[in-house]
Write an enzyme that holds these catalytic residues in place. Structure first.
Site, PDB file in Angstrom:
ATOM      1  N   GLY A  74       2.031   1.890  12.153  1.00 54.49           N
ATOM      2  CA  GLY A  74       2.564   1.894  11.302  1.00 54.49           C
ATOM      3  C   GLY A  74       3.810   3.245  11.263  1.00 54.49           C
ATOM      4  O   GLY A  74       4.548   3.432  11.018  1.00 54.49           O
ATOM      5  N   GLN A 185       0.602   1.888   2.453  1.00 51.40           N
ATOM      6  CA  GLN A 185      -0.662   1.572   1.283  1.00 51.40           C
ATOM      7  C   GLN A 185      -0.684   0.174   1.147  1.00 51.40           C
ATOM      8  O   GLN A 185      -0.994  -0.250   0.268  1.00 51.40           O
ATOM      9  CB  GLN A 185      -0.722   2.630   0.835  1.00 51.40           C
ATOM     10  N   ALA A 206      -1.691  -3.132  10.643  1.00 52.45           N
ATOM     11  CA  ALA A 206      -1.888  -4.112   9.920  1.00 52.45           C
ATOM     12  C   ALA A 206      -3.813  -3.366   9.640  1.00 52.45           C
ATOM     13  O   ALA A 206      -4.654  -3.762   8.558  1.00 52.45           O
ATOM     14  CB  ALA A 206      -2.478  -4.665  10.968  1.00 52.45           C
ATOM     15  N   CYS A 331      -7.496  20.186   4.847  1.00 51.31           N
ATOM     16  CA  CYS A 331      -7.999  20.996   5.225  1.00 51.31           C
ATOM     17  C   CYS A 331      -9.253  21.020   6.002  1.00 51.31           C
ATOM     18  O   CYS A 331      -9.582  20.298   6.640  1.00 51.31           O
ATOM     19  CB  CYS A 331      -8.576  21.598   4.348  1.00 51.31           C
TER      20      CYS A 331
HETATM   21  C1  LIG Z   1      -1.692   4.684   6.868  1.00 50.84           C
HETATM   22  C2  LIG Z   1      -0.734   5.324   6.542  1.00 50.84           C
HETATM   23  C3  LIG Z   1       0.598   5.313   7.624  1.00 50.84           C
HETATM   24  C4  LIG Z   1       0.231   5.538   9.223  1.00 50.84           C
HETATM   25  O1  LIG Z   1      -0.049   3.804  10.041  1.00 50.84           O
HETATM   26  P1  LIG Z   1      -0.713   4.022  10.964  1.00 50.84           P
HETATM   27  O2  LIG Z   1      -0.761   1.660  11.175  1.00 50.84           O
HETATM   28  O3  LIG Z   1      -2.097   4.090  10.711  1.00 50.84           O
HETATM   29  O4  LIG Z   1       0.475   4.373  11.804  1.00 50.84           O
HETATM   30  C5  LIG Z   1       1.782   5.646   7.016  1.00 50.84           C
HETATM   31  N1  LIG Z   1       2.069   5.730   6.073  1.00 50.84           N
HETATM   32  C6  LIG Z   1       0.758   5.505   5.234  1.00 50.84           C
HETATM   33  C7  LIG Z   1       1.502   5.389   4.014  1.00 50.84           C
HETATM   34  C8  LIG Z   1      -0.090   5.456   5.666  1.00 50.84           C
HETATM   35  O5  LIG Z   1      -1.207   4.801   4.428  1.00 50.84           O
END
Ligand SMILES: *Cc1c(COP(=O)(O)O)cnc(C)c1O
Length: 385
Positions: A74, A185, A206, A331
């Site tokens: 992502g 998400q 994914a 944190c």
């Molecule tokens: C988890 C997440 C990402 C990052 O995705 P990855 O596949 O873990 O790199 C980006 N944006 C949001 C909103 C996420 O929850």
């Protein structure tokens, strides 16, 4: 020692790989190992697998297959989208302003920051209300002739708020500005339709919907200005070079199909628990607040702040009691920093440092929720001392 199995209530951080998805992936690690770019039969077999995956993802998103680009996560999808479009818009019409919400995941916000610090872009931050909701009218007011792109997260990972993406999409379309939405998400819980939402770029990962970690999708609408920042071979029509991760791509497509087909059924049970968790926490714990939108939020997501509590300590206490949850803040022990997202909602540090995120999923049971609500009030009290 805990009296029961550790209980996982952190499905927004990641999810376990679905067993059926894993079974689909397995042959592509060994027997069907070909490189999709090869001419011979091994290559053809692998290419067929990724093209079927592409068609499946496109169908779910209401996109066309050539608008689906496979990436490594992502985060990469967000990076490619922002850099690719920002650079192309700068070259095309000298646009150098980026309109962005203050609620973006670091995959977006840190990429934007680099575009500002190193590449001469300027950023316009959208206002949000106390629930972290972006008013589409504010987007309309902020777009200028030199705006290169708009980026608004579909549903926030920390506070669960779902944004009015279709309304914002319509405005960007009218103003002819490319619109990106981080949907990492959202993809696990909402039906995403790129035509209805009028988005030009979307990021998906994914592992948030029971697929493998380390694979993602970038949706790139045909005709959107885009400069590839991963150059090399001709994979993905030259838009994202690099040998395809065939088993992971196969797994992502199957996991996404399963997730989208089970949306309604999962929504119902998750909403049931969400309601219990929110009511239970707010009723039992003094000086507690729900963060994010009360109704326009991800169905499996409950997030809170507890005045004067140490959120990091609370997570450790929960872990010792056998519960895996998360806090909104980044944190670290010794140097607690309140989350930028909670500060953007107007919360003071004293509240923002005491954050907790509880997210349910496929293996959550009623007993998990009951036990959690039983144990939390005492732990919050300890985390306040
Ligand atoms: C988890 C997440 C990402 C990052 O995705 P990855 O596949 O873990 O790199 C980006 N944006 C949001 C909103 C996420 O929850």
């Amino acid at each position: 020692m805990t009296p029961f199995e550790p209980i996982y209530l952190d499905y927004a951080a990641t999810t376990p790989l679905d067993e059926d998805v894993l079974a689909r992936m397995m042959p592509y690690f060994s027997k069907k190992f070909g490189n999709p770019s090869s001419i011979h039969s091994w290559g053809q077999q692998a290419e067929r697998a990724i093209e079927l995956a592409r068609m499946s993802l496109a169908k779910q998103l209401n996109a066309s297959p050539d608008e689906v680009i496979f990436t490594s996560c992502g985060t990469e999808s967000d990076n490619l989208a922002l850099r690719g479009t920002a650079f192309a818009m700068k070259k095309k019409i000298s646009a150098n302003r980026l309109v962005v919400s203050p609620l973006e995941h670091h995959a977006v916000s840190h990429t934007i920051q680099q575009l500002v610090d190193e590449f001469g872009f300027a950023v316009d931050i959208l206002p949000v209300d106390q629930y972290g909701w972006v008013d589409p009218a504010a987007v309309k007011a902020m777009i200028r002739p030199d705006t290169a792109l708009v980026s608004v997260i579909y549903a926030n990972n920390e506070i669960g708020t779902i944004q009015p993406i279709a309304e914002i999409g319509a405005i960007c379309r009218e103003k002819n500005v490319p619109f990106h939405s981080d949907s990492v998400q959202a993809a696990a819980h909402l039906h995403i339709d790129v035509e209805h939402d009028q988005v030009d770029l979307l990021a998906i990962g994914a592992h948030k919907f029971y697929g493998p970690k380390g694979v993602g999708t970038l949706y790139l609408r045909k005709g959107t200005p885009y400069l590839s920042s991963l150059t090399g071979g001709k994979q993905e029509s030259g838009l994202r070079a690099g040998t395809h991760n065939v088993p992971y791509i196969v797994g992502m497509a199957e996991a996404f199909r399963l997730a989208q087909e089970s949306l309604v059924e999962r929504r119902e049970i998750n909403l049931h628990w969400q309601n219990q968790i929110i009511q239970g926490v707010l009723r039992q714990i003094p000086d507690s607040l729900l963060t994010g939108h009360p109704s326009q939020r991800l169905p499996n997501h409950a997030s809170f702040v507890f005045k004067g509590a140490d959120g990091n300590r609370l997570l450790i206490l929960l872990d010792q009691a056998g519960f895996a949850c998360s806090s909104g803040s980044a944190c670290k022990v010794g140097d607690p920093q309140p989350s930028e997202i909670l500060l953007a909602l107007g919360l003071s540090e004293n509240w923002a440092l005491g954050s907790l995120r509880v997210t349910t999923g496929k293996f959550t049971t009623q007993a998990h929720v009951d036990l959690f609500l039983e144990i939390l009030p005492g732990l919050v009290e300890k985390a306040r001392k």
